[in-house]
Design an enzyme around this catalytic site. Structure first.
Site, PDB file in Angstrom:
ATOM      1  N   ASP A  63       3.518  -5.623  14.172  1.00 12.24           N
ATOM      2  CA  ASP A  63       3.432  -4.456  14.942  1.00 12.24           C
ATOM      3  C   ASP A  63       2.968  -5.001  16.428  1.00 12.24           C
ATOM      4  O   ASP A  63       2.330  -6.073  16.590  1.00 12.24           O
ATOM      5  CB  ASP A  63       2.412  -3.589  14.364  1.00 12.24           C
ATOM      6  CG  ASP A  63       3.161  -2.771  13.425  1.00 12.24           C
ATOM      7  OD1 ASP A  63       4.041  -2.742  13.157  1.00 12.24           O
ATOM      8  OD2 ASP A  63       2.088  -2.476  12.230  1.00 12.24           O
ATOM      9  N   GLU A 102      20.255   6.328  13.596  1.00 14.58           N
ATOM     10  CA  GLU A 102      20.120   4.936  13.425  1.00 14.58           C
ATOM     11  C   GLU A 102      20.271   4.273  11.915  1.00 14.58           C
ATOM     12  O   GLU A 102      20.312   4.886  11.291  1.00 14.58           O
ATOM     13  CB  GLU A 102      18.255   4.586  13.302  1.00 14.58           C
ATOM     14  CG  GLU A 102      17.818   3.258  13.566  1.00 14.58           C
ATOM     15  CD  GLU A 102      16.062   3.319  13.547  1.00 14.58           C
ATOM     16  OE1 GLU A 102      15.585   2.945  12.790  1.00 14.58           O
ATOM     17  OE2 GLU A 102      15.774   3.918  14.841  1.00 14.58           O
ATOM     18  N   ARG A 143       0.823  -1.337  -0.164  1.00 12.98           N
ATOM     19  CA  ARG A 143       0.001   0.275  -0.016  1.00 12.98           C
ATOM     20  C   ARG A 143       1.052   1.296  -0.128  1.00 12.98           C
ATOM     21  O   ARG A 143       1.327   1.631   0.954  1.00 12.98           O
ATOM     22  CB  ARG A 143      -1.010   0.004   1.429  1.00 12.98           C
ATOM     23  CG  ARG A 143      -2.093  -1.078   1.269  1.00 12.98           C
ATOM     24  CD  ARG A 143      -3.020  -1.048   2.259  1.00 12.98           C
ATOM     25  NE  ARG A 143      -2.282  -1.038   3.455  1.00 12.98           N
ATOM     26  CZ  ARG A 143      -2.692  -1.770   4.699  1.00 12.98           C
ATOM     27  NH1 ARG A 143      -4.067  -1.714   4.570  1.00 12.98           N
ATOM     28  NH2 ARG A 143      -2.156  -1.746   5.785  1.00 12.98           N
ATOM     29  N   ARG A 163      17.751  -8.211   9.492  1.00 12.75           N
ATOM     30  CA  ARG A 163      18.459  -6.714   9.582  1.00 12.75           C
ATOM     31  C   ARG A 163      18.526  -6.476  10.982  1.00 12.75           C
ATOM     32  O   ARG A 163      17.490  -6.703  11.886  1.00 12.75           O
ATOM     33  CB  ARG A 163      17.718  -5.674   8.774  1.00 12.75           C
ATOM     34  CG  ARG A 163      17.642  -5.917   7.276  1.00 12.75           C
ATOM     35  CD  ARG A 163      18.977  -6.175   6.525  1.00 12.75           C
ATOM     36  NE  ARG A 163      19.537  -4.592   6.377  1.00 12.75           N
ATOM     37  CZ  ARG A 163      20.744  -4.439   5.746  1.00 12.75           C
ATOM     38  NH1 ARG A 163      21.401  -5.519   5.438  1.00 12.75           N
ATOM     39  NH2 ARG A 163      21.106  -3.007   5.949  1.00 12.75           N
ATOM     40  N   ARG A 179      17.647   7.598   9.984  1.00 17.66           N
ATOM     41  CA  ARG A 179      17.051   8.396  10.656  1.00 17.66           C
ATOM     42  C   ARG A 179      17.379   8.889  11.810  1.00 17.66           C
ATOM     43  O   ARG A 179      18.448   8.238  12.218  1.00 17.66           O
ATOM     44  CB  ARG A 179      15.199   7.992  10.637  1.00 17.66           C
ATOM     45  CG  ARG A 179      15.247   6.917  11.690  1.00 17.66           C
ATOM     46  CD  ARG A 179      13.873   6.301  11.696  1.00 17.66           C
ATOM     47  NE  ARG A 179      13.842   5.233  12.616  1.00 17.66           N
ATOM     48  CZ  ARG A 179      12.629   4.668  13.323  1.00 17.66           C
ATOM     49  NH1 ARG A 179      11.508   5.095  12.507  1.00 17.66           N
ATOM     50  NH2 ARG A 179      12.447   3.582  14.000  1.00 17.66           N
ATOM     51  N   ARG A 208      -1.148  10.338  -0.162  1.00 16.66           N
ATOM     52  CA  ARG A 208      -2.355  10.856   0.224  1.00 16.66           C
ATOM     53  C   ARG A 208      -2.480  12.163  -0.626  1.00 16.66           C
ATOM     54  O   ARG A 208      -1.698  13.170  -0.483  1.00 16.66           O
ATOM     55  CB  ARG A 208      -2.168  11.079   1.976  1.00 16.66           C
ATOM     56  CG  ARG A 208      -2.324   9.897   2.746  1.00 16.66           C
ATOM     57  CD  ARG A 208      -2.391  10.410   4.042  1.00 16.66           C
ATOM     58  NE  ARG A 208      -2.277   8.923   5.057  1.00 16.66           N
ATOM     59  CZ  ARG A 208      -1.671   9.100   6.381  1.00 16.66           C
ATOM     60  NH1 ARG A 208      -1.392  10.034   6.618  1.00 16.66           N
ATOM     61  NH2 ARG A 208      -1.598   7.716   6.631  1.00 16.66           N
ATOM     62  N   TYR A 245       7.382  -9.896  10.618  1.00 19.96           N
ATOM     63  CA  TYR A 245       7.436  -8.506  11.311  1.00 19.96           C
ATOM     64  C   TYR A 245       6.158  -8.275  11.794  1.00 19.96           C
ATOM     65  O   TYR A 245       4.929  -8.402  11.225  1.00 19.96           O
ATOM     66  CB  TYR A 245       7.880  -7.563  10.155  1.00 19.96           C
ATOM     67  CG  TYR A 245       7.924  -6.080  10.590  1.00 19.96           C
ATOM     68  CD1 TYR A 245       8.989  -5.845  11.716  1.00 19.96           C
ATOM     69  CD2 TYR A 245       6.856  -5.314  10.777  1.00 19.96           C
ATOM     70  CE1 TYR A 245       9.153  -4.591  12.420  1.00 19.96           C
ATOM     71  CE2 TYR A 245       6.690  -3.997  11.424  1.00 19.96           C
ATOM     72  CZ  TYR A 245       7.738  -3.839  12.239  1.00 19.96           C
ATOM     73  OH  TYR A 245       7.670  -2.516  12.783  1.00 19.96           O
TER      74      TYR A 245
END
Length: 379
Positions: free
Chosen positions: A349, A299, A172, A248, A278, A176, A347
């Protein structure tokens, strides 16, 4: 029953609590010196800032039951993740939204104008069936936005060119055509007022739960218990006999600053020439607090070595083939259920981890010793 849980992160804590409340005796062993796994938080002595020790974790979900669950153990304060990115000498808003598009191209387009502009003047419509990450990005946003915001970041994050990654990673595409810069779109979003570790400690605060920190699990201990829930690395259970699954890992370069370093919680760096992906500034993850000093992390992403903390399962063709072999081994095992990000090599959340832990506990309360190796299959 006397049940062993390996790992005191979200999976172990939630399963342990559910089963303890059902009358089982729970022992949890954790290799690290703290609970809460990679979402461990602690106060910085120098600045007082609540630091996300293993990188930032932002809670977001559409699962009302999971949201009610975490709020039972900790007060979640409103928090919206608004990410910025530095690219080509400018600061832009992510995910790509109408402001990003107008700023990048120096225009003042309305939503429908921007949608048409991207579709007709930017997107590569010759790519009909995108197979790679790069093709997916080129097909939907075009080369300019792809190279500014996706290409360099992806190379740094995954260590390979986007043309070698599957399109599914960018399923996705976050674009926007309005000015909404909230990174997530879930109904419930927030941060725990006192940090995730305080929440997990409360989940584990039950008379039938015993937690042992700084204890490395070895498989010979499994026979001392009626059942084991294993949240460690799937290949680790089998002593890596078929080889190691690829991950990773992240390195953090911590530094402090007197004042406000970057004015936001997350600043991405989209260009490959900048070695880090970042910078996160942790006091902005608790906007209800006020601190003069600041704690920041640069990071860096790289291939995971045997002694590193595994963060992101790679799950490419080679890894999936090895995973399939480990799944076959696991399904022959008895008395163990593999759970969580490491145990299922996916992975996840935080909200999904908690949902799967609740579901896994429910299956065990129904099936007992017949609980399968995977309540949520990894493949």
């Amino acid at each position: 029953m006397h049940i062993l849980l390996v790992g005191a992160g979200l999976s172990g804590a939630v399963i342990g609590r559910q089963l303890a409340e059902a009358g089982h005796q729970i022992t949890i062993v954790e290799a690290r010196g703290h609970v809460a796994g990679n979402c461990h938080t602690e106060r910085d002595d120098e600045t007082g800032v609540m630091v996300h020790v293993y990188g930032p974790h932002i809670f977001h979900t559409d699962d009302a039951e999971v949201w009610d669950y975490v709020n039972r153990y900790e007060t979640f304060k409103p928090y919206k993740n608004r990410v910025k990115t530095t690219s080509q000498g400018q600061v832009f808003s992510l995910p790509i939204n109408l402001h990003t598009i107008n700023q990048y191209f120096g225009k003042t387009m309305r939503p429908e104008e921007a949608r048409t502009f991207i579709a007709e003047e930017q997107a590569d419509t010759t790519i009909e069936d995108p197979q790679t990450f790069e093709e997916q990005a080129l097909r939907f946003v075009g080369r300019d936005l792809y190279e500014a915001f996706f290409k360099g970041y992806t190379i740094k994050q995954w260590g390979v060119h986007p043309s070698e990654l599957p399109a599914s990673i960018l399923k996705r595409l976050p674009v926007r055509f309005n000015y909404d810069d909230n990174y997530f779109f879930h109904r419930f979003q927030g941060m725990p007022e006192n940090g995730y570790t305080a929440m997990v400690e409360r989940i584990l605060d039950h008379p039938s739960i015993t937690v042992h920190l700084n204890v490395r699990f070895t498989r010979d201990k499994a026979g001392d218990y009626d059942h084991v829930f294993y949240a460690g690395p799937l290949d680790g259970w089998f002593d890596y006999e078929l080889g190691r699954l690829g991950y990773r890992t992240l390195d953090f370069e911590r530094f402090t600053h007197d004042g406000d370093y970057q004015g936001c919680a997350v600043m991405n760096y989209g260009e490959e020439a900048v070695p880090y992906t970042r910078i996160t500034e942790h006091k902005h993850f608790s906007p209800w607090e006020s601190h003069e000093g600041s704690v920041c992390y640069r990071e860096f992403s790289r291939a995971c070595e045997p002694d590193d903390i595994p963060y992101y399962p790679i799950r490419q063709v080679k890894e999936k083939a090895l995973l399939a072999d480990y799944v076959k081994l696991a399904e022959k095992a008895r008395g163990v259920t593999f759970v969580g990000r490491l145990g299922t090599y996916r992975y996840l959340d935080m909200d999904v981890t908690i949902r799967e832990a609740l579901d896994t506990a429910a299956v065990f309360l129904d099936k007992g010793a017949e609980t399968p190796a995977f309540v949520k299959p990894p493949l």
